[in-house]
Scaffold this active site. Structure first.
Site, PDB file in Angstrom:
ATOM      1  N   LYS A  54      29.020  18.104 -45.346  1.00  0.00           N
ATOM      2  CA  LYS A  54      27.684  18.084 -45.954  1.00  0.00           C
ATOM      3  C   LYS A  54      27.383  16.706 -46.557  1.00  0.00           C
ATOM      4  O   LYS A  54      26.313  16.137 -46.327  1.00  0.00           O
ATOM      5  CB  LYS A  54      27.580  19.156 -47.047  1.00  0.00           C
ATOM      6  N   SER A  67      29.091  20.208 -51.692  1.00  0.00           N
ATOM      7  CA  SER A  67      29.976  21.211 -52.280  1.00  0.00           C
ATOM      8  C   SER A  67      29.960  22.460 -51.423  1.00  0.00           C
ATOM      9  O   SER A  67      28.961  22.750 -50.753  1.00  0.00           O
ATOM     10  CB  SER A  67      29.530  21.529 -53.715  1.00  0.00           C
ATOM     11  N   ASP A  68      31.067  23.177 -51.427  1.00  0.00           N
ATOM     12  CA  ASP A  68      31.121  24.440 -50.703  1.00  0.00           C
ATOM     13  C   ASP A  68      32.153  25.338 -51.369  1.00  0.00           C
ATOM     14  O   ASP A  68      33.093  24.856 -52.003  1.00  0.00           O
ATOM     15  CB  ASP A  68      31.489  24.232 -49.233  1.00  0.00           C
ATOM     16  N   GLN A  69      31.942  26.636 -51.204  1.00  0.00           N
ATOM     17  CA  GLN A  69      32.832  27.599 -51.851  1.00  0.00           C
ATOM     18  C   GLN A  69      33.241  28.674 -50.858  1.00  0.00           C
ATOM     19  O   GLN A  69      32.413  29.156 -50.082  1.00  0.00           O
ATOM     20  CB  GLN A  69      32.112  28.250 -53.035  1.00  0.00           C
TER      21      GLN A  69
END
Length: 197
Positions: free
Chosen positions: A54, A70-72
């Site tokens: 991203k 950011s990623d979760q």
């Protein structure tokens, strides 16, 4: 010297709300990347790869800017290779919360900050752990009806009514659970001469 342009590479309203806590100017540009797992063996790997992609995707278009990705990824204890995604439907949300009932769920939340012109790239993963209490079907259905958590990994929003589903929460930074580890982000931005506070 002009302040660097900050870009949040995310369409998430929760991440925008977290960024707004910092009282700094930034823009939002949603990266168009494929978020499906591609042979990732662990939740950490998937979260880290997606956060990196991203940030990288937007940073190549805006080389002067500091870009935040950011990623979760959520996963149940003992199964870091089985990823809990966003339910998108009420039926799937019910299934997820039934599966989470009386279980420990971990959240691997990755942060990636890039600035192409300087070659700066930093990517990390923070963890947060939630112990769900034993949930009845009536409670699950009522919660989903009230909160509509269909676009949230694990089918809950910890920052509001979702807190009622838990027995215990633990981790270094609660914003990790919300989707972006803000203590780490503040440290990185300060290292890039962004004044916070």
């Amino acid at each position: 010297m002009n302040k660097p342009h900050l870009i949040l590479a995310s369409g998430s309203q929760t991440r925008k709300d977290l960024m707004n806590r910092l009282h700094i100017d930034y823009d939002v540009i949603v990266p168009n990347i494929d978020e499906s797992p591609q042979g990732d063996q662990h939740a950490d790997d998937l979260a880290q790869r997606l956060a990196f992609e991203k940030a990288q995707h937007i940073a190549t278009q805006y080389p002067q800017a500091i870009v935040i990705g950011s990623d979760q990824v959520a996963w149940r204890e003992g199964a870091p290779d089985i990823f809990i995604g966003k339910p998108l439907t009420v039926e799937k949300a019910i299934q997820q919360l039934q599966a989470n009932s009386d279980k420990i769920v971990y959240f691997s939340t990755a942060l990636s900050v890039h600035q192409s012109i300087t070659g700066f790239k930093k990517t990390l993963v923070e963890h947060y752990k939630v112990k769900f209490r034993k949930l009845s079907l009536v409670e699950i259905e009522r919660y989903i009806r009230l909160e509509q958590p269909l676009h949230c990994a694990g089918s809950f929003k910890c920052e509001s009514l979702g807190i009622s589903l838990f027995e215990e929460m633990s981790g270094k930074d609660q914003t990790t659970l919300m989707g972006m580890p803000m203590i780490q982000l503040c440290n990185i931005l300060r290292s890039l001469n962004i004044q916070i506070p």
